[in-house]
Design a protein around this motif. Structure first.
Motif, PDB file in Angstrom:
ATOM      1  N   ASN A   1      75.795  45.134  20.945  1.00 29.10           N
ATOM      2  CA  ASN A   1      77.233  45.266  20.770  1.00 29.10           C
ATOM      3  C   ASN A   1      77.761  44.044  20.031  1.00 29.10           C
ATOM      4  O   ASN A   1      77.027  43.090  19.752  1.00 29.10           O
ATOM      5  CB  ASN A   1      77.935  45.436  22.120  1.00 29.10           C
ATOM      6  N   LYS A   2      79.033  44.082  19.707  1.00 24.08           N
ATOM      7  CA  LYS A   2      79.627  43.009  18.902  1.00 24.08           C
ATOM      8  C   LYS A   2      79.545  41.658  19.606  1.00 24.08           C
ATOM      9  O   LYS A   2      79.257  40.634  18.977  1.00 24.08           O
ATOM     10  CB  LYS A   2      81.091  43.336  18.581  1.00 24.08           C
ATOM     11  N   THR A   3      79.745  41.642  20.921  1.00 23.09           N
ATOM     12  CA  THR A   3      79.715  40.371  21.652  1.00 23.09           C
ATOM     13  C   THR A   3      78.350  39.708  21.565  1.00 23.09           C
ATOM     14  O   THR A   3      78.228  38.520  21.237  1.00 23.09           O
ATOM     15  CB  THR A   3      80.091  40.599  23.124  1.00 23.09           C
ATOM     16  N   ASN A   4      77.286  40.486  21.830  1.00 24.12           N
ATOM     17  CA  ASN A   4      75.939  39.922  21.777  1.00 24.12           C
ATOM     18  C   ASN A   4      75.528  39.569  20.354  1.00 24.12           C
ATOM     19  O   ASN A   4      74.825  38.570  20.136  1.00 24.12           O
ATOM     20  CB  ASN A   4      74.938  40.901  22.383  1.00 24.12           C
ATOM     21  N   MET A   5      75.952  40.353  19.383  1.00 24.19           N
ATOM     22  CA  MET A   5      75.626  40.039  17.988  1.00 24.19           C
ATOM     23  C   MET A   5      76.311  38.743  17.561  1.00 24.19           C
ATOM     24  O   MET A   5      75.707  37.891  16.883  1.00 24.19           O
ATOM     25  CB  MET A   5      76.051  41.188  17.074  1.00 24.19           C
ATOM     26  N   ASP A   6      77.570  38.572  17.957  1.00 20.02           N
ATOM     27  CA  ASP A   6      78.277  37.328  17.616  1.00 20.02           C
ATOM     28  C   ASP A   6      77.632  36.126  18.305  1.00 20.02           C
ATOM     29  O   ASP A   6      77.531  35.039  17.723  1.00 20.02           O
ATOM     30  CB  ASP A   6      79.746  37.432  18.014  1.00 20.02           C
ATOM     31  N   THR A   7      77.196  36.319  19.549  1.00 19.05           N
ATOM     32  CA  THR A   7      76.509  35.235  20.260  1.00 19.05           C
ATOM     33  C   THR A   7      75.206  34.868  19.558  1.00 19.05           C
ATOM     34  O   THR A   7      74.868  33.688  19.414  1.00 19.05           O
ATOM     35  CB  THR A   7      76.219  35.643  21.711  1.00 19.05           C
ATOM     36  N   ALA A   8      74.475  35.889  19.125  1.00 20.57           N
ATOM     37  CA  ALA A   8      73.224  35.640  18.406  1.00 20.57           C
ATOM     38  C   ALA A   8      73.473  34.882  17.105  1.00 20.57           C
ATOM     39  O   ALA A   8      72.721  33.971  16.751  1.00 20.57           O
ATOM     40  CB  ALA A   8      72.514  36.967  18.118  1.00 20.57           C
ATOM     41  N   VAL A   9      74.532  35.252  16.380  1.00 21.97           N
ATOM     42  CA  VAL A   9      74.872  34.547  15.143  1.00 21.97           C
ATOM     43  C   VAL A   9      75.181  33.085  15.427  1.00 21.97           C
ATOM     44  O   VAL A   9      74.721  32.172  14.714  1.00 21.97           O
ATOM     45  CB  VAL A   9      76.076  35.225  14.445  1.00 21.97           C
ATOM     46  N   ASP A  10      75.936  32.845  16.495  1.00 23.13           N
ATOM     47  CA  ASP A  10      76.281  31.461  16.851  1.00 23.13           C
ATOM     48  C   ASP A  10      75.041  30.652  17.196  1.00 23.13           C
ATOM     49  O   ASP A  10      74.891  29.504  16.773  1.00 23.13           O
ATOM     50  CB  ASP A  10      77.258  31.482  18.028  1.00 23.13           C
ATOM     51  N   ILE A  11      74.116  31.231  17.960  1.00 25.25           N
ATOM     52  CA  ILE A  11      72.899  30.518  18.339  1.00 25.25           C
ATOM     53  C   ILE A  11      72.032  30.242  17.115  1.00 25.25           C
ATOM     54  O   ILE A  11      71.477  29.150  16.956  1.00 25.25           O
ATOM     55  CB  ILE A  11      72.118  31.331  19.390  1.00 25.25           C
ATOM     56  N   MET A  12      71.926  31.214  16.217  1.00 27.68           N
ATOM     57  CA  MET A  12      71.111  31.014  15.010  1.00 27.68           C
ATOM     58  C   MET A  12      71.706  29.928  14.114  1.00 27.68           C
ATOM     59  O   MET A  12      70.980  29.139  13.507  1.00 27.68           O
ATOM     60  CB  MET A  12      70.985  32.333  14.240  1.00 27.68           C
TER      61      MET A  12
END
Length: 587
Positions: A69-80
């Motif tokens: 979902n958008k929340t987890n995808m945004d979190t993944a982008v931030d971590i990367m």
């Protein structure tokens, strides 16, 4: 007597030569540093120099498709983003594409392989107890060595007490037996010798029956996998532990301090990577440990880590070690000598700065909420960016030429000061950008070039403000030298207010934006600061010195300060104030 004293004070206060010498020394020092560093050109961004573009596709565990979902995808982008920044990579772009894809652009000139390895990993990070370990491959024919980083005297210590655990190093008596299995224990014994723990992961015993497969068939299968595992084979490493769940006992590979591949049997995961609150590399000056990695756990992670380290500390090597496992690869396996219950821990060993920072990055950013697989890895060429850069430089050169023509026509001799100031500002900008590349990873991209071109106008505005103040003083009938000094305080306030507004806008833009726009904001802010430095330390002192020369002081028609051309009033003279008119009284 007061007048001469005042004159001497003014003369002492106005020492333009010192300012010019100061900025000259700064330019020489910065230029020398640039050549000594070996970076004589600014580091270019991916749009100008090319680089690597990685497309990652999100994958959810079976039955958990809603996790994408958008929340987890945004979190993944931030971590990367934090991962590549932790490697010192600047101007890397990480952004979502559609619902399941993430695009990572890494500029040329960085360690793209290391960045790809860290960004592309699915980042399932666990702390697992070590059950058995030995050197894998050709080196295994010799006497088995200690655990991967055990030979490097890796140890976990309680940061709160700062107590070293070197005393827990394996002694000579712990040398493995002739069987090339575990360190002093056969694999079967290692899997079966320990007591059965409780059901909860956080309170389970050190590698134990639950850490081993259930049933002799599963034990035999695991032993067979361990015996057949050759970690020197890249394909075998990739398949090691494939499909293992956090609660399973599994096999894995990792490199020891000597660069040899080590194979492991690992118990169920006791601590999840999401329970590491932060980790950082630091140089320990208090002991001989050198570079270390300091970890801090969350509240739940603190309890779990305290439980497992307390149990591991009671075991003999190698079962007093816990393995830090990133996607089934052991990145570190420190020993434990006591329960670490303070919520912080220190990992030390034969680390250098690079390896310590790499481990800290994995610990800090190693727990992505989703799994990712590489869809494609392509090399980006700089052909299009090069054409745009040439077009931008041509446009900048045309704009600069028009500014110079205007200055020459309108300000005449003063144009020499303005052009010299622009050249000094350009030289400082170039040298500092070249130094910032290796220092902080700054990369020059197309928006940054635009920011530098915009700065030409900001710098020219500062000169114009000062020149016009001086000309206003001349119009009021003053000579050039006092006009230069009287105009400066008023011009200085205007210049500082104008540059402050520009810098504030650049700072806000840098904070609220990402990617390439930050390059524009950074360059704009840098050149704004340099504008203040150049005006204060070069433009003003140079004009003060030239005001003493006959060409400018006499108001030559080509100096730009001709009183007649400016419509100056007659020179100001001190006169007695006329008395008030006397009204005629009537008789």
């Amino acid at each position: 007597m007061a007048a001469p004293k005042k004159g001497r004070s003014a003369s002492a206060h106005s020492r333009p030569g010192r300012s010019l010498v100061l900025i000259l020394i700064a330019m020489v020092a910065l230029t020398g540093g640039m050549f000594l560093a070996g970076h004589t050109t600014p580091r270019l961004g991916i749009d100008l120099a090319g680089g690597t573009s990685i497309t990652l596709r999100a994958e959810a565990e079976p039955g958990q498709e809603s996790a994408i979902n958008k929340t987890n995808m945004d979190t993944a982008v931030d971590i990367m983003e934090r991962r590549v920044n932790g490697l010192g990579v600047s101007e890397a772009e990480v952004q979502t594409q559609g619902d399941k894809n993430i695009i990572v652009n890494i500029p040329k000139g960085t360690n793209s392989k290391e960045a790809r390895d860290q960004v592309g990993t699915t980042a399932k990070l666990y702390f697992r107890p070590v059950i058995a370990t030995e050197v894998s491959g050709a080196a295994a024919t010799t006497s088995p060595s200690p655990s991967a980083s055990g030979s490097a005297t890796d140890k976990a210590t309680d940061k709160a007490t700062d107590k070293a655990s070197s005393s827990s190093s394996p002694s000579a008596s712990s040398t493995p037996s002739a069987t090339s299995t575990t360190q002093g224990r056969a694999v079967t014994d290692a899997l079966k010798a320990d007591p059965t723990p409780s059901d909860s992961a956080s309170s389970s015993a050190s590698p134990s029956a639950s850490a081993s497969p259930s049933g002799s068939a599963d034990t035999s299968k695991l032993e067979a996998q361990y015996a057949a595992l050759d970690c020197t084979d890249e394909t075998a490493r990739a398949k090691a532990g494939d499909g293992a769940k956090p609660e399973d006992t599994t096999v894995a590979c990792g490199q020891n301090a000597d660069g040899q591949w080590q194979k492991y049997i690992l118990g169920p995961a006791e601590v999840d990577g999401t329970e590491v609150d932060s980790a950082e590399a630091s140089f320990n000056t208090q002991t001989a440990a050198g570079w270390t990695v300091n970890m801090k756990f969350t509240g739940e992670g603190r309890k779990k880590f305290g439980d497992i380290t307390g149990k591991l500390a009671q075991n003999q090597p190698p079962q007093n070690q816990f393995a830090i496992v990133l996607d089934n690869e052991v990145v570190s396996d420190p020993r434990v000598s006591e329960a670490l219950t303070a919520g912080t821990a220190e990992i030390s060993g034969n680390f250098d700065q690079e390896s310590a920072q790499s481990l800290a990055n994995m610990l800090s950013y190693g727990a992505l909420p989703l799994s990712f697989s590489e869809d494609s890895v392509t090399t980006v060429t700089a052909a299009l960016g090069g054409e745009q850069l040439r077009a931008g430089l041509i446009a900048g050169a045309i704009g600069l030429a028009l500014v110079v023509i205007y200055l020459v026509v309108y300000y005449r001799g003063l144009a020499l000061i303005a052009v010299a100031s622009l050249l000094v500002s350009a030289a400082l900008t170039y040298v500092i950008m070249s130094l910032l590349g290796p220092a902080i990873g700054f990369a020059l991209n197309l928006p940054a070039v635009c920011g530098a071109i915009v700065a030409i106008g900001i710098t020219a505005d500062s000169f114009i403000v000062y020149f016009e103040r001086v000309r206003d003083e001349i119009r009021e009938g003053r000579t050039l030298r006092p006009a230069v000094e009287r105009a400066w305080p008023r011009a200085r306030r205007t210049i500082l207010v104008s540059d402050f507004v520009s810098f504030l806008a650049a700072a806000v833009l840098f904070v609220v934006t990402v990617g390439k726009v930050q390059g524009f904001a950074f360059t704009l802010g840098l050149t704004t600061v340099l504008d203040v430095v150049v005006v204060f330390l070069f433009t003003k002192p140079l004009l003060t010195i030239l005001a003493r020369r006959k060409f400018f002081a006499s108001g030559h028609p080509w100096s730009g300060l001709d009183p007649k051309r400016l419509g100056a009033q007659p020179p100001l003279r001190r006169t007695r104030r006329p008395s008030a008119p006397i009204e005629t009284k009537e008789a």
